[in-house]
Design a protein around this motif. Sequence first.
Motif, PDB file in Angstrom:
ATOM      1  N   VAL A  47       0.854  -1.184   0.000  1.00  0.00           N
ATOM      2  CA  VAL A  47       0.000   0.000   0.000  1.00  0.00           C
ATOM      3  C   VAL A  47       0.889   1.233   0.000  1.00  0.00           C
ATOM      4  O   VAL A  47       1.726   1.405   0.888  1.00  0.00           O
ATOM      5  CB  VAL A  47      -0.944   0.010   1.216  1.00  0.00           C
ATOM      6  CG1 VAL A  47      -1.802   1.276   1.213  1.00  0.00           C
ATOM      7  CG2 VAL A  47      -1.826  -1.234   1.222  1.00  0.00           C
ATOM      8  N   GLY A  54      -5.197   4.554   2.999  1.00  0.00           N
ATOM      9  CA  GLY A  54      -4.224   3.474   3.060  1.00  0.00           C
ATOM     10  C   GLY A  54      -4.352   2.636   4.313  1.00  0.00           C
ATOM     11  O   GLY A  54      -4.319   1.402   4.252  1.00  0.00           O
ATOM     12  N   VAL A  71       2.586  -1.217   4.350  1.00  0.00           N
ATOM     13  CA  VAL A  71       2.192   0.163   4.087  1.00  0.00           C
ATOM     14  C   VAL A  71       3.449   1.022   4.140  1.00  0.00           C
ATOM     15  O   VAL A  71       4.214   0.947   5.107  1.00  0.00           O
ATOM     16  CB  VAL A  71       1.171   0.661   5.124  1.00  0.00           C
ATOM     17  CG1 VAL A  71       0.833   2.128   4.877  1.00  0.00           C
ATOM     18  CG2 VAL A  71      -0.093  -0.189   5.089  1.00  0.00           C
TER      19      VAL A  71
END
Length: 629
Positions: A47, A54, A71
């Motif tokens: 992400v 997100g 992420v």
Amino acid sequence: MASSIQLWAAFVILLVQPILIFTQPLVDRATVFDSASQVKQQYDYVVVGGGTAGLTVANRLTEDPLVSVLVIEYGPLDKLEPEILVPGLPPPKAYSRNYVSVPQPGLLNKPQPVYSAAVVGGGTVINGMFFNRGSAADYDGWETLGNPGWGWSGLLPYFKKSENFTPPPPELAEYPISSDLGPHGTKGPVGSSFPQYQYPILKLFYKAWNSIGVPSNPQPNGGRAVDAFYSTLSLTAWNQSRCSAATAYYRPIEGKRPNFHLLTLHSVTKVVIDKKKKRATGVQFLRQNATQTAQPPSVRAKHEVIVAAGAPRSPQILQLSGVGPRKLLSRFSIDVIEDLPGVGYNFQDQPAMFAGVTYDYSKYPAPSPGLYFSNQTWVDLQLKIYYENRTGPDTQAYLSGTTVAFLSLHRLTGDYQKIIASAKKADLAKALPAGADKTLLEGYKAQQAAILTDYKSPDAAVHELAFGGGETVPLVVLKPLSRGSILINSSKPLADPVFDYGTFQHPVDIQVAVAMYKKFRQFVAAEPWKAVGMTETTPGPSVEGDAAIEAAIRNITQSTWSHPVGTCAMLPRRYGGVVDPQLRVYGVDALSVVDASVMPTIPASHTSSTVYAVAEKAADIIKARRRKG
């Protein structure tokens, strides 16, 4: 008497206690990294951006313990500072990442600020906390533009899924607020509630609107976000603290999900795409403030790369990756993997004009929010009251509030039919940014048709007047017809893109703004305000006539209400779209976008609640895609 340090320490313990109770040993925790060397070589999903969208998507994907997610976020994780948690304190400037636009012809050639966040949780960590939705018509317009399932009925379940609504406290019984739970969610992660305090003068706000024919609306979140209403904030009810995406979607799972990794202080510079297969396989990234290297670190994505860098940055990442307008990419010698003319175009925000008023303070019902800037003893006392009781003005968001009027074009002006007719005559080709493709013109025509449907409706807003009891009164064009662009100006990934709002490039936007100003004057002159001697100061009563009002508006308007959207629009490709209704980037497999950039038109609302809903829906779409193989 307890010291302020003792009070703050007690507050932090009270705030984080629910998290600590459920925290498992460190080895089992979801992991925060700040070095590329700590990142695994491959995850199921990568992400790009740990902001509102997100974190929401990553949280939902990692509900399956067999799914791994990384992420990558440019900013740090906040430290639960008082300025983050206490609504009434100014948020830390360290968590902002701001830019400047090109000069705006519609605003006397003045450059304009471009605000964005640089922190895990994104704008929800530092925004004004206003947590409302648009009208049903705002989202039904998305569906009309070719996005089945993205109308009001398709999004309402996701508004509810994200929300943990608490009805108003007894202290607000005098205000027009419905306790109806029907449109709300009560089991979601995002606190949605009301501050425990309101300035006494706000009672006059509703009386003033009512006296000039604008009714109060006790339920603005049920699909009709118009008239004078009292909005929810993204506020945790039980402790009256800010509820950000980090609070809602990251911190509660820190001790539960080792399949969720978060790399902070790094920027994604490029999506790695297999040119033959036209499939995203991973990303390259650099540490914040690092210099470009010949071979930056990279990580692979087994299933999908999910872009959630926000409307200001997501188009730049796609363009640097070879996905965007061919002419633009070729100018900087970037290999064109997919010619998508819409990437970076369709940029929208809500122009905000800041009018001014003053009062006869001998008649003003104390206290005034102006005391925050003139009486430090009072400020210190309010913070003490907040820490001890979770009450007082510090339960209100800093320089923000809960009281607004969202007016339809019908309510705004008796000339609404003339404004609609004028919009239909506008030369849209001249209103588009330079370099716009013919497909964008077709999409622009379709967007205007959808928006003019809202203009005709008494149930869809075009204007916001926000009021917190102070001397500044923002007037906002909620549904602008103008469009801008965010385009790279270099192949260097660390260089900022060029931001162009295109403010007032469509002639109808300034007509709506003039009508807004006239309505503001009517509001100020309403009988109830005479009790406190409210008078206009900016632009000032000497400004008379449409030409003079227009000139004043161009001088005191800012291009942004901090709600950028639209730069990777969810539209059919023939309309200059970038993603389809499944949020897949056209022409590239395993690449999606899930943030505010996909909104084809800006809803007549503040946008954080809508971003959560979009991301919640995106997570379900991505899960379904994986199940299908």
